[in-house]
Design a protein around this motif. Structure first.
Motif, PDB file in Angstrom:
ATOM      1  N   SER A  37      64.359  93.979   6.650  1.00 11.85           N
ATOM      2  CA  SER A  37      64.088  95.151   7.486  1.00 11.85           C
ATOM      3  C   SER A  37      62.649  95.611   7.287  1.00 11.85           C
ATOM      4  O   SER A  37      61.987  95.218   6.325  1.00 11.85           O
ATOM      5  N   VAL A  38      62.195  96.467   8.177  1.00 15.52           N
ATOM      6  CA  VAL A  38      60.856  97.044   8.052  1.00 15.52           C
ATOM      7  C   VAL A  38      60.780  97.864   6.768  1.00 15.52           C
ATOM      8  O   VAL A  38      59.760  97.876   6.074  1.00 15.52           O
ATOM      9  N   GLU A  39      61.874  98.523   6.419  1.00 13.71           N
ATOM     10  CA  GLU A  39      61.920  99.309   5.179  1.00 13.71           C
ATOM     11  C   GLU A  39      61.678  98.419   3.959  1.00 13.71           C
ATOM     12  O   GLU A  39      60.963  98.804   3.027  1.00 13.71           O
ATOM     13  N   ASP A  40      62.258  97.206   3.957  1.00 13.71           N
ATOM     14  CA  ASP A  40      62.008  96.257   2.860  1.00 13.71           C
ATOM     15  C   ASP A  40      60.514  95.930   2.784  1.00 13.71           C
ATOM     16  O   ASP A  40      59.946  95.838   1.697  1.00 13.71           O
ATOM     17  N   PHE A  41      59.885  95.748   3.944  1.00 11.16           N
ATOM     18  CA  PHE A  41      58.452  95.454   3.973  1.00 11.16           C
ATOM     19  C   PHE A  41      57.637  96.638   3.442  1.00 11.16           C
ATOM     20  O   PHE A  41      56.628  96.458   2.776  1.00 11.16           O
TER      21      PHE A  41
ATOM     22  N   GLN B 199      58.028  94.521  15.698  1.00 11.30           N
ATOM     23  CA  GLN B 199      57.368  95.069  14.516  1.00 11.30           C
ATOM     24  C   GLN B 199      57.699  94.219  13.285  1.00 11.30           C
ATOM     25  O   GLN B 199      56.815  93.877  12.500  1.00 11.30           O
ATOM     26  N   PHE B 200      58.963  93.852  13.117  1.00 12.54           N
ATOM     27  CA  PHE B 200      59.382  93.041  11.967  1.00 12.54           C
ATOM     28  C   PHE B 200      58.629  91.709  11.936  1.00 12.54           C
ATOM     29  O   PHE B 200      58.094  91.312  10.900  1.00 12.54           O
ATOM     30  N   GLU B 201      58.573  91.023  13.084  1.00 12.36           N
ATOM     31  CA  GLU B 201      57.891  89.719  13.139  1.00 12.36           C
ATOM     32  C   GLU B 201      56.399  89.852  12.842  1.00 12.36           C
ATOM     33  O   GLU B 201      55.817  89.025  12.123  1.00 12.36           O
ATOM     34  N   ALA B 202      55.773  90.906  13.379  1.00 20.70           N
ATOM     35  CA  ALA B 202      54.340  91.102  13.167  1.00 20.70           C
ATOM     36  C   ALA B 202      54.041  91.337  11.688  1.00 20.70           C
ATOM     37  O   ALA B 202      53.082  90.772  11.142  1.00 20.70           O
TER      38      ALA B 202
ATOM     39  N   LYS C  21      51.229 113.093  14.116  1.00 22.39           N
ATOM     40  CA  LYS C  21      51.465 111.953  13.232  1.00 22.39           C
ATOM     41  C   LYS C  21      50.674 110.726  13.642  1.00 22.39           C
ATOM     42  O   LYS C  21      51.129 109.621  13.468  1.00 22.39           O
ATOM     43  N   SER C  22      49.482 110.868  14.194  1.00 20.05           N
ATOM     44  CA  SER C  22      48.713 109.688  14.587  1.00 20.05           C
ATOM     45  C   SER C  22      48.019 109.064  13.387  1.00 20.05           C
ATOM     46  O   SER C  22      47.766 109.715  12.392  1.00 20.05           O
ATOM     47  N   ILE C  23      47.704 107.778  13.504  1.00 24.78           N
ATOM     48  CA  ILE C  23      47.028 107.070  12.412  1.00 24.78           C
ATOM     49  C   ILE C  23      45.593 107.572  12.301  1.00 24.78           C
ATOM     50  O   ILE C  23      45.128 107.898  11.232  1.00 24.78           O
ATOM     51  N   ALA C  24      44.891 107.582  13.413  1.00 25.69           N
ATOM     52  CA  ALA C  24      43.513 108.045  13.416  1.00 25.69           C
ATOM     53  C   ALA C  24      43.491 109.472  13.950  1.00 25.69           C
ATOM     54  O   ALA C  24      44.224 109.799  14.861  1.00 25.69           O
ATOM     55  N   PRO C  25      42.647 110.323  13.392  1.00 23.95           N
ATOM     56  CA  PRO C  25      42.631 111.699  13.855  1.00 23.95           C
ATOM     57  C   PRO C  25      42.175 111.833  15.304  1.00 23.95           C
ATOM     58  O   PRO C  25      42.542 112.764  15.975  1.00 23.95           O
ATOM     59  N   ALA C  26      41.388 110.883  15.818  1.00 24.72           N
ATOM     60  CA  ALA C  26      40.844 111.007  17.168  1.00 24.72           C
ATOM     61  C   ALA C  26      41.901 110.816  18.245  1.00 24.72           C
ATOM     62  O   ALA C  26      42.064 111.651  19.108  1.00 24.72           O
TER      63      ALA C  26
ATOM     64  N   LEU D  82      50.840  98.349  11.190  1.00 23.11           N
ATOM     65  CA  LEU D  82      52.057  97.597  11.500  1.00 23.11           C
ATOM     66  C   LEU D  82      53.292  98.245  10.893  1.00 23.11           C
ATOM     67  O   LEU D  82      54.341  98.325  11.534  1.00 23.11           O
ATOM     68  N   LEU D  83      53.181  98.705   9.653  1.00 22.29           N
ATOM     69  CA  LEU D  83      54.351  99.266   8.965  1.00 22.29           C
ATOM     70  C   LEU D  83      54.797 100.590   9.558  1.00 22.29           C
ATOM     71  O   LEU D  83      55.991 100.890   9.591  1.00 22.29           O
ATOM     72  N   TYR D  84      53.847 101.401  10.006  1.00 20.46           N
ATOM     73  CA  TYR D  84      54.185 102.771  10.379  1.00 20.46           C
ATOM     74  C   TYR D  84      54.022 103.078  11.873  1.00 20.46           C
ATOM     75  O   TYR D  84      54.439 104.147  12.309  1.00 20.46           O
ATOM     76  N   LEU D  85      53.440 102.177  12.651  1.00 24.76           N
ATOM     77  CA  LEU D  85      53.344 102.316  14.117  1.00 24.76           C
ATOM     78  C   LEU D  85      53.124 103.749  14.607  1.00 24.76           C
ATOM     79  O   LEU D  85      53.929 104.298  15.347  1.00 24.76           O
ATOM     80  N   GLY D  86      52.052 104.341  14.169  1.00 18.26           N
ATOM     81  CA  GLY D  86      51.726 105.671  14.671  1.00 18.26           C
ATOM     82  C   GLY D  86      52.140 106.795  13.751  1.00 18.26           C
ATOM     83  O   GLY D  86      51.681 107.919  13.906  1.00 18.26           O
TER      84      GLY D  86
END
Length: 196
Positions: free
Chosen positions: A153-157, A121-124, A101-106, A187-191
């Motif tokens: 919440s992050v879900e709202d974002f 995470q919420f503040e960022a 589940k990484s953002i970048a394949p590398a 930021l939304l999905y952190l990895g």
């Protein structure tokens, strides 16, 4: 006041959507236009966690250059001073296999590179939305900004993601929307893998 412009290599990078520039730096590169001062550029990208060192990174990569002779001399002096004062970074350790589940394949991006220091995470995400709505969408983003203020919440974002990206696309075009989407998804999905 220093004004930067893209080099031929920088223009090629944007036109071909090459993979040599990180998504956050691509946004900064897109905004470099030969008219906007470096201070104004940095104000526009402050919400992305970008600063003077990122302008210098683009400069050293040969993607931007100072406009005019005075700017070139000032940048050359600043770059020399920065290079002399900052020791060379140690090479990053090689990651084993990237998680599924990484953002970048590398390799996965470390959290400290995604989240600004001292922010949750919420503040960022809150700061990212507010800063970029203001600088990229302007007054047309007022309704969106109200939704950001109401989010709890992050879900709202995450639910605001599509409306935000459509507003940026309409205001600034596809390249900037794509670049901001990359940073927002970090930021939304952190990895985790973000939606398509």
């Amino acid at each position: 006041m220093i004004i930067f412009d893209k080099t031929e290599r920088g223009r090629t990078e944007i036109a071909t959507r090459g993979q040599t520039v990180a998504p956050r730096l691509r946004t900064l590169l897109l905004l470099v236009d030969g008219k906007t001062s470096s201070d104004e550029l940095l104000r526009k990208v402050a919400g992305l966690g970008l600063g003077q060192e990122h302008l210098e990174e683009l400069l050293q990569a040969g993607l931007i250059q100072a406009s005019g002779d005075d700017g070139a001399a000032a940048v050359s002096t600043a770059a020399t001073a920065t290079t002399a004062a900052v020791p060379a970074a140690a090479p990053a350790p090689q990651a084993a296999a990237a998680p599924a589940k990484s953002i970048a394949p590398a390799a996965p991006i470390p959290l400290e590179q995604i989240l600004p220091p001292g922010q949750t995470q919420f503040e960022a995400i809150y700061h990212f939305y507010n800063d970029t709505i203001k600088s990229m969408i302007g007054l047309r983003g007022y309704g969106l900004q109200l939704k950001v203020e109401r989010a709890s919440s992050v879900e709202d974002f995450r639910e605001l993601r599509q409306a935000y990206l459509e507003a940026v696309l309409k205001a600034k075009g596809e390249e900037i929307a794509r670049s901001l989407r990359g940073r927002l998804d970090q930021l939304l999905y952190l990895g985790e893998r973000p939606p398509l």
